[in-house]
Design a protein around this motif. Structure first.
Motif, PDB file in Angstrom:
ATOM      1  N   TYR A 292      -2.887 -14.949   2.443  1.00  0.00           N
ATOM      2  CA  TYR A 292      -3.816 -13.928   1.330  1.00  0.00           C
ATOM      3  C   TYR A 292      -3.894 -12.800   3.302  1.00  0.00           C
ATOM      4  N   VAL A 293      -3.528 -13.174   4.627  1.00  0.00           N
ATOM      5  CA  VAL A 293      -3.138 -12.468   6.085  1.00  0.00           C
ATOM      6  C   VAL A 293      -2.122 -12.001   5.271  1.00  0.00           C
ATOM      7  N   VAL A 294      -1.411 -12.920   5.652  1.00  0.00           N
ATOM      8  CA  VAL A 294       0.133 -12.882   5.666  1.00  0.00           C
ATOM      9  C   VAL A 294       0.617 -11.690   4.713  1.00  0.00           C
ATOM     10  N   THR A 295       0.310 -11.786   2.957  1.00  0.00           N
ATOM     11  CA  THR A 295       0.635 -10.412   2.035  1.00  0.00           C
ATOM     12  C   THR A 295      -0.352  -9.677   2.535  1.00  0.00           C
ATOM     13  N   LEU A 296      -1.345  -9.590   3.360  1.00  0.00           N
ATOM     14  CA  LEU A 296      -1.866  -8.896   3.312  1.00  0.00           C
ATOM     15  C   LEU A 296      -1.402  -7.631   4.602  1.00  0.00           C
ATOM     16  N   VAL A 297      -0.851  -7.783   5.350  1.00  0.00           N
ATOM     17  CA  VAL A 297       0.437  -7.107   6.669  1.00  0.00           C
ATOM     18  C   VAL A 297       1.291  -6.646   5.964  1.00  0.00           C
ATOM     19  N   ILE A 298       2.008  -7.578   5.187  1.00  0.00           N
ATOM     20  CA  ILE A 298       3.358  -6.526   4.695  1.00  0.00           C
ATOM     21  C   ILE A 298       2.494  -5.504   3.959  1.00  0.00           C
ATOM     22  N   THR A 299       2.039  -5.683   3.209  1.00  0.00           N
ATOM     23  CA  THR A 299       1.491  -4.927   1.558  1.00  0.00           C
ATOM     24  C   THR A 299       1.224  -3.543   2.434  1.00  0.00           C
ATOM     25  N   MET A 300       0.283  -3.183   3.408  1.00  0.00           N
ATOM     26  CA  MET A 300       0.358  -2.332   4.239  1.00  0.00           C
ATOM     27  C   MET A 300       1.222  -1.803   5.018  1.00  0.00           C
TER      28      MET A 300
ATOM     29  N   ALA B  95      -4.143   1.030  -0.022  1.00  0.00           N
ATOM     30  CA  ALA B  95      -4.242   2.092  -0.784  1.00  0.00           C
ATOM     31  C   ALA B  95      -5.216   2.877   0.317  1.00  0.00           C
ATOM     32  N   LYS B  96      -6.349   2.009   1.360  1.00  0.00           N
ATOM     33  CA  LYS B  96      -6.143   3.268   2.630  1.00  0.00           C
ATOM     34  C   LYS B  96      -5.471   3.830   3.644  1.00  0.00           C
TER      35      LYS B  96
ATOM     36  N   GLU C 209     -11.414 -11.248  -4.859  1.00  0.00           N
ATOM     37  CA  GLU C 209      -9.849 -11.075  -3.450  1.00  0.00           C
ATOM     38  C   GLU C 209      -8.724  -9.621  -4.189  1.00  0.00           C
ATOM     39  N   MET C 210      -8.104  -9.925  -4.969  1.00  0.00           N
ATOM     40  CA  MET C 210      -6.757  -9.078  -5.243  1.00  0.00           C
ATOM     41  C   MET C 210      -7.343  -7.989  -4.889  1.00  0.00           C
ATOM     42  N   ARG C 211      -8.138  -7.273  -5.421  1.00  0.00           N
ATOM     43  CA  ARG C 211      -8.462  -6.014  -5.512  1.00  0.00           C
ATOM     44  C   ARG C 211      -9.540  -5.381  -3.646  1.00  0.00           C
ATOM     45  N   THR C 212      -9.636  -6.478  -3.415  1.00  0.00           N
ATOM     46  CA  THR C 212      -9.756  -5.974  -1.786  1.00  0.00           C
ATOM     47  C   THR C 212      -8.334  -5.865  -0.843  1.00  0.00           C
ATOM     48  N   LEU C 213      -7.100  -6.716  -1.424  1.00  0.00           N
ATOM     49  CA  LEU C 213      -6.200  -7.015  -1.431  1.00  0.00           C
ATOM     50  C   LEU C 213      -6.015  -5.527  -0.420  1.00  0.00           C
ATOM     51  N   ILE C 214      -5.795  -5.355  -2.020  1.00  0.00           N
ATOM     52  CA  ILE C 214      -4.750  -3.801  -2.802  1.00  0.00           C
ATOM     53  C   ILE C 214      -5.862  -2.309  -1.640  1.00  0.00           C
TER      54      ILE C 214
ATOM     55  N   ALA D 245       1.478  -6.090 -10.104  1.00  0.00           N
ATOM     56  CA  ALA D 245       1.863  -6.986  -9.929  1.00  0.00           C
ATOM     57  C   ALA D 245       0.236  -8.171  -9.205  1.00  0.00           C
ATOM     58  N   ALA D 246      -0.298  -7.377  -8.867  1.00  0.00           N
ATOM     59  CA  ALA D 246      -2.274  -8.051  -8.622  1.00  0.00           C
ATOM     60  C   ALA D 246      -2.519  -8.738 -10.301  1.00  0.00           C
ATOM     61  N   GLY D 247      -2.238  -7.986 -11.026  1.00  0.00           N
ATOM     62  CA  GLY D 247      -2.887  -8.532 -12.310  1.00  0.00           C
ATOM     63  C   GLY D 247      -4.294  -7.493 -12.259  1.00  0.00           C
ATOM     64  N   LEU D 248      -4.153  -6.186 -11.826  1.00  0.00           N
ATOM     65  CA  LEU D 248      -5.597  -5.595 -12.093  1.00  0.00           C
ATOM     66  C   LEU D 248      -5.400  -3.937 -13.097  1.00  0.00           C
ATOM     67  N   PRO D 249      -6.483  -3.544 -13.523  1.00  0.00           N
ATOM     68  CA  PRO D 249      -6.011  -2.994 -14.222  1.00  0.00           C
ATOM     69  C   PRO D 249      -5.703  -1.538 -13.904  1.00  0.00           C
ATOM     70  N   ILE D 250      -4.276  -1.028 -14.362  1.00  0.00           N
ATOM     71  CA  ILE D 250      -3.949   0.223 -14.003  1.00  0.00           C
ATOM     72  C   ILE D 250      -5.161   0.930 -13.009  1.00  0.00           C
ATOM     73  N   LYS D 251      -6.417   1.290 -13.921  1.00  0.00           N
ATOM     74  CA  LYS D 251      -7.260   2.419 -13.619  1.00  0.00           C
ATOM     75  C   LYS D 251      -8.097   2.261 -11.931  1.00  0.00           C
ATOM     76  N   THR D 252      -7.606   1.017 -11.766  1.00  0.00           N
ATOM     77  CA  THR D 252      -7.701   0.127  -9.866  1.00  0.00           C
ATOM     78  C   THR D 252      -7.605   1.719  -9.369  1.00  0.00           C
ATOM     79  N   TYR D 253      -6.186   2.020  -9.304  1.00  0.00           N
ATOM     80  CA  TYR D 253      -5.529   3.254  -8.426  1.00  0.00           C
ATOM     81  C   TYR D 253      -5.911   4.089  -8.432  1.00  0.00           C
TER      82      TYR D 253
END
Length: 144
Positions: free
Chosen positions: A22-30, A103-104, A94-99, A126-134
């Protein structure tokens, strides 16, 4: 289940350790989000460093992952593979929190570039979330 390109280059990282993943993914995506517009803004760096300070126990893994990511020519592939692996291990919340952290980073410099918007939507997919999440995330960040 191993992800071949990541497992090969970061083979000593234990991706079964879900917090480390989770941490590695968080850092890399940011970082990916921060770099996509060609400028690593001071506000982006400040926010990322603030988040990194919460995970000092993974500093070695973070440094190794960032080094690998920065030297790779396939940054998008790495991010999508990490998000896909996370999607199998974490809940939608958890995926939404990561994403949300990406977004921030997307909004912290006060301007959303077109390539950042596209990249964020690809993360959400890729996170499997609805596109309206954006739209939901941008709204939440703007009014928080």
């Amino acid at each position: 289940m191993a992800i071949n390109s990541i497992k090969y280059d970061l083979k000593d990282l234990d991706f079964e350790d879900t917090q480390m993943l989770y941490v590695v993914t968080l850092v890399i995506t940011m970082l990916h989000m921060a770099y996509v517009d060609g400028e690593y803004a001071p506000a982006e760096k400040k926010y990322i460093n603030k988040i990194l300070s919460l995970f000092t126990q993974y500093q070695s893994e973070i440094n190794r992952s960032v080094s690998y990511f920065n030297s790779s020519i396939q940054k998008e592939k790495i991010v999508i593979e990490l998000l896909s692996l996370c999607k199998k291990k974490f809940s939608k919340q958890e995926m939404r929190t990561l994403i949300t952290h990406s977004a921030k980073v997307l909004t912290v410099d006060g301007y959303v570039h077109e390539q950042e918007q596209f990249l964020m939507k690809s993360y959400i997919f890729a996170a499997g979330l609805p596109i309206k999440t954006y739209d939901d995330l941008i709204h939440e960040i703007q009014y928080s």
